[in-house]
Design a protein around this motif. Structure first.
Motif, PDB file in Angstrom:
ATOM      1  N   PRO A  30     -19.170 -26.244  -6.261  1.00 40.53           N
ATOM      2  CA  PRO A  30     -18.130 -26.649  -7.173  1.00 40.53           C
ATOM      3  C   PRO A  30     -16.542 -26.532  -6.541  1.00 40.53           C
ATOM      4  O   PRO A  30     -15.923 -25.963  -6.979  1.00 40.53           O
ATOM      5  N   HIS A  31     -16.248 -27.408  -5.478  1.00 42.43           N
ATOM      6  CA  HIS A  31     -14.866 -27.437  -5.051  1.00 42.43           C
ATOM      7  C   HIS A  31     -13.908 -27.914  -6.181  1.00 42.43           C
ATOM      8  O   HIS A  31     -14.330 -28.743  -6.888  1.00 42.43           O
ATOM      9  N   ALA A  32     -12.612 -27.244  -6.015  1.00 35.82           N
ATOM     10  CA  ALA A  32     -11.803 -27.880  -6.888  1.00 35.82           C
ATOM     11  C   ALA A  32     -11.606 -29.168  -6.743  1.00 35.82           C
ATOM     12  O   ALA A  32     -11.398 -30.064  -8.129  1.00 35.82           O
ATOM     13  N   SER A  33     -11.563 -29.836  -5.745  1.00 36.56           N
ATOM     14  CA  SER A  33     -11.197 -31.295  -5.586  1.00 36.56           C
ATOM     15  C   SER A  33     -12.576 -32.036  -6.146  1.00 36.56           C
ATOM     16  O   SER A  33     -12.193 -33.110  -6.589  1.00 36.56           O
ATOM     17  N   LEU A  34     -13.853 -31.591  -6.307  1.00 36.63           N
ATOM     18  CA  LEU A  34     -14.814 -32.311  -6.607  1.00 36.63           C
ATOM     19  C   LEU A  34     -14.934 -32.382  -8.251  1.00 36.63           C
ATOM     20  O   LEU A  34     -15.158 -33.168  -9.016  1.00 36.63           O
ATOM     21  N   LEU A  35     -14.437 -31.110  -8.805  1.00 34.63           N
ATOM     22  CA  LEU A  35     -14.143 -30.909 -10.346  1.00 34.63           C
ATOM     23  C   LEU A  35     -13.115 -32.098 -10.628  1.00 34.63           C
ATOM     24  O   LEU A  35     -13.333 -32.730 -11.602  1.00 34.63           O
ATOM     25  N   ALA A  36     -12.259 -32.175  -9.908  1.00 35.32           N
ATOM     26  CA  ALA A  36     -10.925 -33.231 -10.326  1.00 35.32           C
ATOM     27  C   ALA A  36     -11.582 -34.776  -9.961  1.00 35.32           C
ATOM     28  O   ALA A  36     -11.593 -35.490 -11.071  1.00 35.32           O
ATOM     29  N   GLU A  37     -12.557 -35.002  -8.911  1.00 33.85           N
ATOM     30  CA  GLU A  37     -13.004 -36.121  -8.959  1.00 33.85           C
ATOM     31  C   GLU A  37     -13.865 -36.647  -9.996  1.00 33.85           C
ATOM     32  O   GLU A  37     -14.164 -37.825 -10.472  1.00 33.85           O
ATOM     33  N   TRP A  38     -14.562 -35.633 -10.551  1.00 35.00           N
ATOM     34  CA  TRP A  38     -15.707 -35.748 -11.730  1.00 35.00           C
ATOM     35  C   TRP A  38     -14.727 -35.697 -13.055  1.00 35.00           C
ATOM     36  O   TRP A  38     -15.564 -35.908 -14.132  1.00 35.00           O
ATOM     37  N   GLY A  39     -13.532 -35.749 -13.058  1.00 34.50           N
ATOM     38  CA  GLY A  39     -12.849 -35.586 -14.319  1.00 34.50           C
ATOM     39  C   GLY A  39     -12.946 -34.338 -15.106  1.00 34.50           C
ATOM     40  O   GLY A  39     -12.646 -34.507 -16.138  1.00 34.50           O
TER      41      GLY A  39
END
Ligand code: OMP
Length: 281
Positions: free
Chosen positions: A27-36
């Protein structure tokens, strides 16, 4: 307490039934952001639950990356515990990617944390670093054997910086990475159908024909997807050992979320590409 069958036997069966793909829960911070999702424990929990829901019933292995959970402190670790439990309940084997390694007496405590059957974070296998000397891992080897768990020992890692340590040559002419592979082959000698002590060998490394990969144990192969390797590379990189390879894909699958069916489709596509690459080898 029920005694688990050795990890190698459980992994071989899972690979035969489900194919060898390992999906990473990173759970990269960037993926959390991409997932909303928010970059907090609630976002972490939603992310991890979604990945487990999408793929734990179809892939052989899930590999949560501990650092992404530890980032949130004790509440993040609680999410990690729950994810391990849910993934195992859905029939996936869990490789805890914590890359632990320390002097033997401290290594024993790391082993107790992940490899003691009733520990809250018990996992089917643990990634470990042998760069304090392979012998320093002995407490983890011993407890894994006792618990029916396994280890994945960093041998030839996927990152370009790994070579300065792992390709270094010892006074007897053998490289450090080859030495780790030889230790694992000794650990797995005589085990059927597969030993429980695996090596991490990057799928990004190109031709590895100068290394003896016949360790009678699994080879965890990260690097497919985001790091540039593809399933089609596997036979060339691993040669005859390709049948013991557990290819890991993390971001290459995860970037398709948060939609559960899109995650499933992405995992199925990698699984199929891996199946046909290995079958043609
Ligand atoms: O032990 C590992 O899992 C590992 C070893 C290695 O040599 N290279 C490597 O990338 N990994 C892990 O495998 C995952 C790769 O993620 P992606 O590049 O997103 O597929 C990450 O969790 C890494 O920490």
């Amino acid at each position: 307490m029920t005694v688990l069958e050795p990890f190698g036997a459980r992994l071989r069966r899972a690979m035969d039934e489900r194919g060898p793909l390992c999906v990473g829960i990173d759970p990269h911070a960037s993926l959390l952001a991409e997932w909303g999702l928010s970059d907090d424990v609630a976002g972490l929990e939603r992310f991890s639950r979604t990945v487990v829901e999408a793929v734990a019933d179809r892939v052989a292995v899930l590999k949560p990356q501990s650092a992404f959970f530890e980032r949130f402190g004790s509440r993040g670790v609680a999410v990690l515990e729950k994810s391990v439990e849910e993934a195992r309940n859905a029939g996936a084997l869990v490789v805890m990617d914590a890359k632990r390694g320390d002097i033997g007496s401290t290594m024993a405590a790391y082993a107790e944390s992940f490899l003691r059957k009733d520990a809250p974070l018990f996992s089917d296998a643990l990634t470990v670093s042998p760069y304090l000397g392979y012998g320093s891992l002995k407490p983890a080897v011993d407890l894994a054997r006792e618990s029916g768990a396994g280890l994945f020992v960093l041998a030839l890692t996927s990152n370009p910086e790994g070579g300065e340590v792992q390709h270094a040559t010892r006074s007897d002419g053998r490289s450090v990475g080859a030495t780790m592979l030889a230790h694992l082959a000794a650990e797995n000698a005589g085990e059927e159908p597969l030993g429980s002590f695996g090596a991490v060998v990057g799928a990004t490394l190109g031709d590895l024909s100068s290394y003896d990969l016949a360790i009678n144990g699994p080879l965890l192969a990260p690097g497919i997807g985001a790091q540039g390797a593809t399933p089609a590379d596997l036979p060339r990189v691993f040669g005859a050992a390709v049948r013991n390879v557990v290819p890991n894909v993390s971001r290459g699958v995860l970037r398709h979320g948060p939609d559960v069916s899109a995650l499933r489709t992405a995992a199925d596509r990698f699984a199929e590409e891996i199946r046909s690459a290995v079958a043609g080898a």
